[in-house]
Design a protein around this motif. Sequence first.
Motif, PDB file in Angstrom:
ATOM      1  N   UNK A 169      12.725   7.547  11.164  1.00  0.00           N
ATOM      2  CA  UNK A 169      12.103   7.276   9.870  1.00  0.00           C
ATOM      3  C   UNK A 169      11.113   8.394   9.591  1.00  0.00           C
ATOM      4  N   UNK A 170      11.109   8.969   8.387  1.00  0.00           N
ATOM      5  CA  UNK A 170      10.192  10.082   8.088  1.00  0.00           C
ATOM      6  C   UNK A 170       8.737   9.672   8.303  1.00  0.00           C
ATOM      7  N   UNK A 171       7.905  10.568   8.819  1.00  0.00           N
ATOM      8  CA  UNK A 171       6.485  10.261   9.027  1.00  0.00           C
ATOM      9  C   UNK A 171       5.805   9.855   7.727  1.00  0.00           C
ATOM     10  N   UNK A 172       4.930   8.848   7.800  1.00  0.00           N
ATOM     11  CA  UNK A 172       4.240   8.350   6.612  1.00  0.00           C
ATOM     12  C   UNK A 172       2.996   7.593   7.030  1.00  0.00           C
ATOM     13  N   UNK A 173       2.049   7.465   6.101  1.00  0.00           N
ATOM     14  CA  UNK A 173       0.870   6.635   6.344  1.00  0.00           C
ATOM     15  C   UNK A 173       1.262   5.168   6.427  1.00  0.00           C
ATOM     16  N   UNK A 174       2.208   4.780   5.589  1.00  0.00           N
ATOM     17  CA  UNK A 174       2.707   3.406   5.584  1.00  0.00           C
ATOM     18  C   UNK A 174       4.200   3.438   5.292  1.00  0.00           C
ATOM     19  N   UNK A 175       4.933   2.531   5.915  1.00  0.00           N
ATOM     20  CA  UNK A 175       6.367   2.392   5.688  1.00  0.00           C
ATOM     21  C   UNK A 175       6.604   1.036   5.038  1.00  0.00           C
ATOM     22  N   UNK A 176       7.336   1.032   3.930  1.00  0.00           N
ATOM     23  CA  UNK A 176       7.644  -0.197   3.209  1.00  0.00           C
ATOM     24  C   UNK A 176       9.110  -0.547   3.397  1.00  0.00           C
ATOM     25  N   UNK A 177       9.350  -1.761   3.838  1.00  0.00           N
ATOM     26  CA  UNK A 177      10.716  -2.269   3.993  1.00  0.00           C
ATOM     27  C   UNK A 177      10.822  -3.561   3.193  1.00  0.00           C
ATOM     28  N   UNK A 178      11.543  -3.514   2.091  1.00  0.00           N
ATOM     29  CA  UNK A 178      11.615  -4.665   1.195  1.00  0.00           C
ATOM     30  C   UNK A 178      13.020  -5.247   1.173  1.00  0.00           C
ATOM     31  N   UNK A 179      13.122  -6.506   1.574  1.00  0.00           N
ATOM     32  CA  UNK A 179      14.377  -7.259   1.547  1.00  0.00           C
ATOM     33  C   UNK A 179      15.511  -6.474   2.209  1.00  0.00           C
ATOM     34  N   UNK A 180      15.192  -5.913   3.370  1.00  0.00           N
ATOM     35  CA  UNK A 180      16.174  -5.176   4.162  1.00  0.00           C
ATOM     36  C   UNK A 180      16.478  -5.913   5.469  1.00  0.00           C
ATOM     37  N   UNK A 181      15.433  -6.312   6.168  1.00  0.00           N
ATOM     38  CA  UNK A 181      15.606  -6.828   7.520  1.00  0.00           C
ATOM     39  C   UNK A 181      16.385  -8.134   7.571  1.00  0.00           C
ATOM     40  N   UNK A 182      16.355  -8.927   6.493  1.00  0.00           N
ATOM     41  CA  UNK A 182      17.091 -10.197   6.556  1.00  0.00           C
ATOM     42  C   UNK A 182      18.607  -9.995   6.586  1.00  0.00           C
ATOM     43  N   UNK A 183      19.062  -8.756   6.353  1.00  0.00           N
ATOM     44  CA  UNK A 183      20.488  -8.445   6.444  1.00  0.00           C
ATOM     45  C   UNK A 183      20.919  -8.167   7.887  1.00  0.00           C
ATOM     46  N   UNK A 184      19.939  -8.021   8.792  1.00  0.00           N
ATOM     47  CA  UNK A 184      20.243  -7.551  10.139  1.00  0.00           C
ATOM     48  C   UNK A 184      19.885  -8.600  11.196  1.00  0.00           C
ATOM     49  N   UNK A 185      20.546  -8.476  12.351  1.00  0.00           N
ATOM     50  CA  UNK A 185      20.262  -9.379  13.474  1.00  0.00           C
ATOM     51  C   UNK A 185      18.874  -9.101  14.021  1.00  0.00           C
ATOM     52  N   UNK A 186      18.380 -10.004  14.859  1.00  0.00           N
ATOM     53  CA  UNK A 186      17.061  -9.807  15.463  1.00  0.00           C
ATOM     54  C   UNK A 186      17.019  -8.509  16.259  1.00  0.00           C
ATOM     55  N   UNK A 187      18.075  -8.235  17.005  1.00  0.00           N
ATOM     56  CA  UNK A 187      18.114  -7.026  17.831  1.00  0.00           C
ATOM     57  C   UNK A 187      18.055  -5.768  16.956  1.00  0.00           C
ATOM     58  N   UNK A 188      18.798  -5.767  15.857  1.00  0.00           N
ATOM     59  CA  UNK A 188      18.783  -4.611  14.964  1.00  0.00           C
ATOM     60  C   UNK A 188      17.437  -4.464  14.268  1.00  0.00           C
ATOM     61  N   UNK A 189      16.814  -5.587  13.923  1.00  0.00           N
ATOM     62  CA  UNK A 189      15.489  -5.534  13.299  1.00  0.00           C
ATOM     63  C   UNK A 189      14.475  -4.881  14.233  1.00  0.00           C
ATOM     64  N   UNK A 190      14.553  -5.220  15.507  1.00  0.00           N
ATOM     65  CA  UNK A 190      13.644  -4.624  16.489  1.00  0.00           C
ATOM     66  C   UNK A 190      13.859  -3.117  16.547  1.00  0.00           C
TER      67      UNK A 190
END
Length: 276
Positions: A169-190
């Motif tokens: 993930x590109x370096x940033x002060x803050x990373x925003x993830x909106x309505x992405x993780x619910x598409x993935x398994x727990x392992x992939x989210x980690x």
Amino acid sequence: MAAEAQQLTVPTEAELLQGQADLWRHSLYYMTSMAFQCAVKLGVPTTIHSLGGAASLPDLVAALSLPPAKLPYLRRIMRLLATSGVFAADNAADVVTYRLTPVSWLLLDSVAVDGHPNQTPIVLAATSRHCIEAFPQIKCTVLDLPKVIDNVPADGVVNYVAGDMFKSVPPAQAVLIKLVLHHWSDEDCVKILAQCKKAIPSREEGGKVIVIDIVVDSSSGPTHEAELLMDVAMMVMTNGRQRDETDWSEIFTKAGFSDYKLLKKLGARGVFDVYP
């Protein structure tokens, strides 16, 4: 025997008239957005609030320091917004008085309503072609797959980076993830969140990951059934699922984060600040 063809029911005159009204309404809805933006930029909700919660058109014109010649135009805008539910209108003694509704209560400057923050930036962003340009001090980078980024023209405002969030993930002060993780398994989210953690500075330096996603209520609330329907939809269509706060906490911990805060629950969605 061949099944008899189903006889079509021709709409009545009244139904066709309603259909015509709906057709025009859907075709011209953008006018409501434009009127909404105008009222917000003028500060009409806050002005009505400052006038005690109710104001006539002459009151608004005077308080907003508008030229008297603008009153007829303001009348037409307010009439539309009252019909749309942004404001309420009372007509007594041939004088129309406008009041706040739950929608316009959310647009008051410097007034927090039951913990709900001012929503004016959302209105201005959603009704503007140049919403990102309104915040020149913010440098925004969008990460997506090469096949997506390659088709996005450069606009000089947003920096588009082709990549894979599972790898970096590109370096940033803050990373925003909106309505992405619910598409993935727990392992992939980690795995995804671990890459996000690598991209941000320490908590002391202001680093954080902002996660906006569905948070299933533990108790029955107004959105509980909808959240469960969303969960089954994820089960059918993806490898993901909808999670309650405990599930999210476990994922954040497994990804190496030290702490988090659930800042706000907006219907089914929750906003998390997750700290390295």
